[in-house]
Enzyme design. Structure first.
Site, PDB file in Angstrom:
ATOM      1  N   ASP A  33       0.791  -1.036   0.038  1.00 19.55           N
ATOM      2  CA  ASP A  33      -0.007  -0.138   0.002  1.00 19.55           C
ATOM      3  C   ASP A  33       0.855   1.326   0.016  1.00 19.55           C
ATOM      4  OD1 ASP A  33      -3.069   0.582   1.237  1.00 19.55           O
ATOM      5  OD2 ASP A  33      -1.841   2.168   1.251  1.00 19.55           O
ATOM      6  N   SER A  98     -12.045   3.761  -1.837  1.00 17.24           N
ATOM      7  CA  SER A  98     -11.519   4.708  -2.554  1.00 17.24           C
ATOM      8  C   SER A  98     -11.091   4.089  -3.814  1.00 17.24           C
ATOM      9  CB  SER A  98     -10.452   5.556  -2.077  1.00 17.24           C
ATOM     10  OG  SER A  98      -9.421   4.652  -1.410  1.00 17.24           O
ATOM     11  N   HIS A 103      -9.949  -5.384  -3.479  1.00 16.95           N
ATOM     12  CA  HIS A 103      -8.663  -5.459  -2.840  1.00 16.95           C
ATOM     13  C   HIS A 103      -8.958  -5.734  -1.479  1.00 16.95           C
ATOM     14  CE1 HIS A 103      -9.743  -1.321  -2.725  1.00 16.95           C
ATOM     15  NE2 HIS A 103      -9.245  -1.207  -1.498  1.00 16.95           N
ATOM     16  N   HIS A 105      -6.937  -5.561   2.201  1.00 13.53           N
ATOM     17  CA  HIS A 105      -5.785  -5.043   3.034  1.00 13.53           C
ATOM     18  C   HIS A 105      -5.419  -6.128   3.796  1.00 13.53           C
ATOM     19  CE1 HIS A 105      -6.729  -0.551   2.322  1.00 13.53           C
ATOM     20  NE2 HIS A 105      -7.873  -1.122   1.928  1.00 13.53           N
TER      21      HIS A 105
HETATM   22  P1  AMP Z   1      -9.676   1.400   0.196  1.00 17.71           P
HETATM   23  O1  AMP Z   1      -9.710   2.964   0.855  1.00 17.71           O
HETATM   24  O2  AMP Z   1     -10.119   0.384   0.913  1.00 17.71           O
HETATM   25  O3  AMP Z   1     -10.386   1.512  -1.274  1.00 17.71           O
HETATM   26  O4  AMP Z   1      -8.074   1.170  -0.091  1.00 17.71           O
HETATM   27  C1  AMP Z   1      -7.351   1.900  -1.085  1.00 17.71           C
HETATM   28  C2  AMP Z   1      -5.817   1.859  -0.687  1.00 17.71           C
HETATM   29  O5  AMP Z   1      -5.322   1.769  -2.058  1.00 17.71           O
HETATM   30  C3  AMP Z   1      -5.435   2.765   0.189  1.00 17.71           C
HETATM   31  O6  AMP Z   1      -4.841   2.248   1.470  1.00 17.71           O
HETATM   32  C4  AMP Z   1      -4.493   3.439  -0.409  1.00 17.71           C
HETATM   33  O7  AMP Z   1      -3.327   3.957   0.182  1.00 17.71           O
HETATM   34  C5  AMP Z   1      -4.025   2.509  -1.590  1.00 17.71           C
HETATM   35  N1  AMP Z   1      -3.396   3.170  -3.033  1.00 17.71           N
HETATM   36  C6  AMP Z   1      -3.830   4.037  -3.634  1.00 17.71           C
HETATM   37  N2  AMP Z   1      -3.286   4.311  -4.644  1.00 17.71           N
HETATM   38  C7  AMP Z   1      -2.398   3.224  -4.606  1.00 17.71           C
HETATM   39  C8  AMP Z   1      -1.060   3.129  -5.305  1.00 17.71           C
HETATM   40  N3  AMP Z   1      -0.734   3.765  -6.526  1.00 17.71           N
HETATM   41  N4  AMP Z   1      -0.336   1.952  -4.993  1.00 17.71           N
HETATM   42  C9  AMP Z   1      -0.483   1.300  -3.796  1.00 17.71           C
HETATM   43  N5  AMP Z   1      -1.368   1.545  -3.147  1.00 17.71           N
HETATM   44  C10 AMP Z   1      -2.325   2.608  -3.370  1.00 17.71           C
END
Ligand code: AMP
Length: 117
Positions: A33, A98, A103, A105
């Protein structure tokens, strides 16, 4: 966003968007992440675009099993399998989802609070 559109995680899966890849499987990719919330914070995503966990169907069973095995494999490789880790899939606005590509975590490396904030 869909696989045919500009999906961030499809870009990472396809290699057109940079990420620190930590593992791959038949149906999944794991990477770090970009804004880690724990000493170990990985994301496990399906190669084939699925919008989010609520969009999963019975036809995705093999993909989901593969993602859970990949999550365990990378947790072991990161050294948090024995101490414990959390798998989280956010769905919708209240959960602060977001990125519109399924995905999980993988969070570990410290004692996590419950319930999450
Ligand atoms: P969510 O809020 O559950 O949709 O998680 C999206 C996650 O993607 C967040 O923890 C972000 O920090 C992560 N994220 C966003 N852009 C990137 C990227 N380019 N590479 C790796 N992680 C990312």
């Amino acid at each position: 966003m869909s696989a045919s559109g500009s999906c961030l995680f499809c870009g990472i899966v396809q290699g057109s968007t940079p990420a620190e890849i930590v593992g791959r499987s038949e149906h999944g990719v794991a990477f770090r992440d970009i804004a880690p919330q724990a000493p170990v914070h990985l994301l496990v995503v399906p190669v084939r675009h699925i919008d989010h966990a609520a969009a999963v169907t019975a036809a995705d069973a093999a993909v989901l099993a593969d993602l859970f095995v990949l999550a365990r494999t990378v947790a072991e490789a990161e050294g948090v399998a024995a101490s414990g880790y959390r798998l989280v899939a956010n769905v919708g606005e209240d959960a602060l989802n977001s990125v519109g590509h399924l995905h999980f975590h993988v969070l570990g490396g410290r004692r996590l609070s419950w319930p999450p904030g």
